[in-house]
Write an enzyme that holds these catalytic residues in place. Sequence first.
Site, PDB file in Angstrom:
ATOM      1  N   LYS A 139      15.488  -8.890  10.906  1.00  0.00           N
ATOM      2  CA  LYS A 139      16.043  -8.831   9.549  1.00  0.00           C
ATOM      3  C   LYS A 139      17.250  -9.766   9.404  1.00  0.00           C
ATOM      4  O   LYS A 139      17.473 -10.332   8.342  1.00  0.00           O
ATOM      5  CB  LYS A 139      16.416  -7.389   9.191  1.00  0.00           C
ATOM      6  CG  LYS A 139      15.206  -6.435   9.149  1.00  0.00           C
ATOM      7  CD  LYS A 139      14.166  -6.873   8.140  1.00  0.00           C
ATOM      8  CE  LYS A 139      13.093  -5.802   7.940  1.00  0.00           C
ATOM      9  NZ  LYS A 139      12.088  -6.191   6.935  1.00  0.00           N
ATOM     10  N   SER A 154       0.815  -1.226   0.000  1.00  0.00           N
ATOM     11  CA  SER A 154       0.000   0.000   0.000  1.00  0.00           C
ATOM     12  C   SER A 154       0.845   1.271   0.000  1.00  0.00           C
ATOM     13  O   SER A 154       0.376   2.331  -0.412  1.00  0.00           O
ATOM     14  CB  SER A 154      -0.927   0.004   1.220  1.00  0.00           C
ATOM     15  OG  SER A 154      -0.209  -0.320   2.394  1.00  0.00           O
ATOM     16  N   TYR A 212      13.989  -5.276  15.602  1.00  0.00           N
ATOM     17  CA  TYR A 212      13.974  -5.070  14.144  1.00  0.00           C
ATOM     18  C   TYR A 212      15.254  -5.625  13.513  1.00  0.00           C
ATOM     19  O   TYR A 212      15.200  -6.378  12.541  1.00  0.00           O
ATOM     20  CB  TYR A 212      13.828  -3.577  13.850  1.00  0.00           C
ATOM     21  CG  TYR A 212      13.815  -3.230  12.372  1.00  0.00           C
ATOM     22  CD1 TYR A 212      12.639  -3.298  11.636  1.00  0.00           C
ATOM     23  CD2 TYR A 212      14.986  -2.829  11.721  1.00  0.00           C
ATOM     24  CE1 TYR A 212      12.628  -2.990  10.283  1.00  0.00           C
ATOM     25  CE2 TYR A 212      14.980  -2.515  10.373  1.00  0.00           C
ATOM     26  CZ  TYR A 212      13.800  -2.585   9.656  1.00  0.00           C
ATOM     27  OH  TYR A 212      13.794  -2.280   8.314  1.00  0.00           O
TER      28      TYR A 212
HETATM   29  P1  NAP Z   1       6.143   1.691   5.208  1.00  0.00           P
HETATM   30  O1  NAP Z   1       6.122   2.846   4.290  1.00  0.00           O
HETATM   31  O2  NAP Z   1       5.962   1.902   6.687  1.00  0.00           O
HETATM   32  O3  NAP Z   1       5.040   0.625   4.710  1.00  0.00           O
HETATM   33  C1  NAP Z   1       4.881  -0.563   5.431  1.00  0.00           C
HETATM   34  C2  NAP Z   1       3.958  -1.479   4.661  1.00  0.00           C
HETATM   35  O4  NAP Z   1       3.853  -2.716   5.389  1.00  0.00           O
HETATM   36  C3  NAP Z   1       2.549  -0.933   4.529  1.00  0.00           C
HETATM   37  O5  NAP Z   1       2.007  -1.364   3.301  1.00  0.00           O
HETATM   38  C4  NAP Z   1       1.820  -1.610   5.685  1.00  0.00           C
HETATM   39  O6  NAP Z   1       0.406  -1.731   5.485  1.00  0.00           O
HETATM   40  C5  NAP Z   1       2.484  -2.959   5.666  1.00  0.00           C
HETATM   41  N1  NAP Z   1       2.365  -3.703   6.924  1.00  0.00           N
HETATM   42  C6  NAP Z   1       2.844  -3.371   8.149  1.00  0.00           C
HETATM   43  N2  NAP Z   1       2.500  -4.305   9.042  1.00  0.00           N
HETATM   44  C7  NAP Z   1       1.782  -5.253   8.382  1.00  0.00           C
HETATM   45  C8  NAP Z   1       1.125  -6.448   8.754  1.00  0.00           C
HETATM   46  N3  NAP Z   1       1.098  -6.883  10.035  1.00  0.00           N
HETATM   47  N4  NAP Z   1       0.482  -7.160   7.800  1.00  0.00           N
HETATM   48  C9  NAP Z   1       0.473  -6.726   6.520  1.00  0.00           C
HETATM   49  N5  NAP Z   1       1.069  -5.598   6.093  1.00  0.00           N
HETATM   50  C10 NAP Z   1       1.699  -4.866   7.036  1.00  0.00           C
HETATM   51  O7  NAP Z   1       7.478   0.846   5.080  1.00  0.00           O
HETATM   52  P2  NAP Z   1       8.655   0.828   3.980  1.00  0.00           P
HETATM   53  O8  NAP Z   1       9.669   1.794   4.388  1.00  0.00           O
HETATM   54  O9  NAP Z   1       8.090   0.850   2.614  1.00  0.00           O
HETATM   55  O10 NAP Z   1       9.250  -0.609   4.318  1.00  0.00           O
HETATM   56  C11 NAP Z   1       9.051  -1.760   3.519  1.00  0.00           C
HETATM   57  C12 NAP Z   1      10.076  -2.800   3.928  1.00  0.00           C
HETATM   58  O11 NAP Z   1      11.369  -2.252   3.746  1.00  0.00           O
HETATM   59  C13 NAP Z   1       9.985  -3.217   5.400  1.00  0.00           C
HETATM   60  O12 NAP Z   1      10.167  -4.593   5.529  1.00  0.00           O
HETATM   61  C14 NAP Z   1      11.142  -2.456   6.042  1.00  0.00           C
HETATM   62  O13 NAP Z   1      11.624  -3.099   7.190  1.00  0.00           O
HETATM   63  C15 NAP Z   1      12.132  -2.438   4.924  1.00  0.00           C
HETATM   64  N6  NAP Z   1      13.134  -1.368   5.047  1.00  0.00           N
HETATM   65  C16 NAP Z   1      12.750  -0.066   5.110  1.00  0.00           C
HETATM   66  C17 NAP Z   1      13.716   0.927   5.263  1.00  0.00           C
HETATM   67  C18 NAP Z   1      13.363   2.405   5.362  1.00  0.00           C
HETATM   68  O14 NAP Z   1      14.240   3.215   5.735  1.00  0.00           O
HETATM   69  N7  NAP Z   1      12.161   2.821   5.025  1.00  0.00           N
HETATM   70  C19 NAP Z   1      15.062   0.565   5.360  1.00  0.00           C
HETATM   71  C20 NAP Z   1      15.421  -0.777   5.279  1.00  0.00           C
HETATM   72  C21 NAP Z   1      14.442  -1.734   5.123  1.00  0.00           C
HETATM   73  P3  NAP Z   1      -0.589  -0.491   5.879  1.00  0.00           P
HETATM   74  O15 NAP Z   1      -0.377   0.568   4.816  1.00  0.00           O
HETATM   75  O16 NAP Z   1      -1.958  -1.069   5.834  1.00  0.00           O
HETATM   76  O17 NAP Z   1      -0.189  -0.014   7.233  1.00  0.00           O
END
Ligand code: NAP
Length: 252
Positions: A161, A14, A157
Site C-alpha cells: 500500500k 464483488s 500488505y
Molecule cells: P474484501 O471484502 O476481502 O474483497 C476483496 C475483493 O478483491 C473481492 O472482490 C475479491 O474478489 C477481490 N480480489 C482479491 N484478489 C483478487 C485478484 N487476484 N484479482 C481480482 N480480484 C481480486 O476486501 P475489502 O475490505 O472490500 O477491500 C477492498 C480494498 O480496500 C483492498 O484493496 C483493501 O486492501 C483495502 N482496504 C481494506 C480495509 C478493511 O479493513 N477492510 C482497510 C484498508 C484498506 P473475490 O470476491 O472473487 O474473492
Amino acid sequence: MDFTGKTVLITGGSRGIGRAAAIAFSEKGARVTISFRNNKKAALETMEMLEGSGHLPIQADISRPAVVQQMVDTVVREFGRLDILVNNAGIFEAHPIDECSYEEWQESWKRTLEVNLIGAANACYCVARHMIRQGGGRIVNVSSRGAFRGEPGQPAYGASKAGMNAMGQSLAQALAPYNIFVGTVAPGFVETDMAVELLKSEAGEAIRQQSPTGRVAKPEEVAYCILFLASEQAAFTTGCILDVNGASYLRT
Ligand code: NAP
C-alpha cells in the site's frame, strides 16, 4: 456528484468496498464493470444491487498481466470508452516475521505484491493508454492506513500500500498533461470480509477504540470518498491521499 454516461471499472467489485462503490456509482448514473477473482456468486449478487442497466461482471485475476489487459480491452470494446478505474482489489495475508517459515514469508510477499501493487500498476497502464487516446479519465486507488501506521503481522500488505501511494503520486504527475487525474483513499479498518475475523476476535474492541468515534468505517463511507476523487470537480486534488480512518491515525 453526477456520473451519467460515465463508464467505470472497479477491480474487486464483488464484495466489500468495491461492491459499495459499484452501487454508489450506479446510483449516480454510471455504467459499472466489476471484476472479481473467483467469487461469481457474490459478483452476481452485486450486479442485482446496481441501479439502472448495462453493467458488466468480469472474472479477472489481476495478478495475471495478460488477464488485466483482456479485462480492460473487454470494457473498452463493450462500452466504447473507459472513464474511471478504481483499483480496489486486494488481499491481506498474515505472515508474522517471528512465526512463519522463510518459504511462507517469500510466498506471502510475492502474492501480496502481485495483487495489491503490480496488479494495480498493470491496470493503470492498460487503462491509461485508452484514456490518453480518448482525451482524459480518472484513476482512484484504494490503499490503506497500514502504509503509514505499519502492519506488524502483514508487512507485505503495508509495503504494497505504501508502494501504491507512491505509484499514485508519480502517475498523477505523469498523466495530468493528458487530463487524467489520480487519487488515492487510505482507509483504516472497514467492516468487510477482509477485516471481519479480526473485528470479531478479542482484538476487535481495541481496533474500534483506535478511533475516537469508537467504531470502524462502513464500506459506503469509503465509497463516498472514491466517488468524490473520481468526480469532475475534484480534478485538482490529483496526487492526493485521502485518509478515511475516523481520526484513528493522524499524519501531518
Ligand atoms: P474484501 O471484502 O476481502 O474483497 C476483496 C475483493 O478483491 C473481492 O472482490 C475479491 O474478489 C477481490 N480480489 C482479491 N484478489 C483478487 C485478484 N487476484 N484479482 C481480482 N480480484 C481480486 O476486501 P475489502 O475490505 O472490500 O477491500 C477492498 C480494498 O480496500 C483492498 O484493496 C483493501 O486492501 C483495502 N482496504 C481494506 C480495509 C478493511 O479493513 N477492510 C482497510 C484498508 C484498506 P473475490 O470476491 O472473487 O474473492
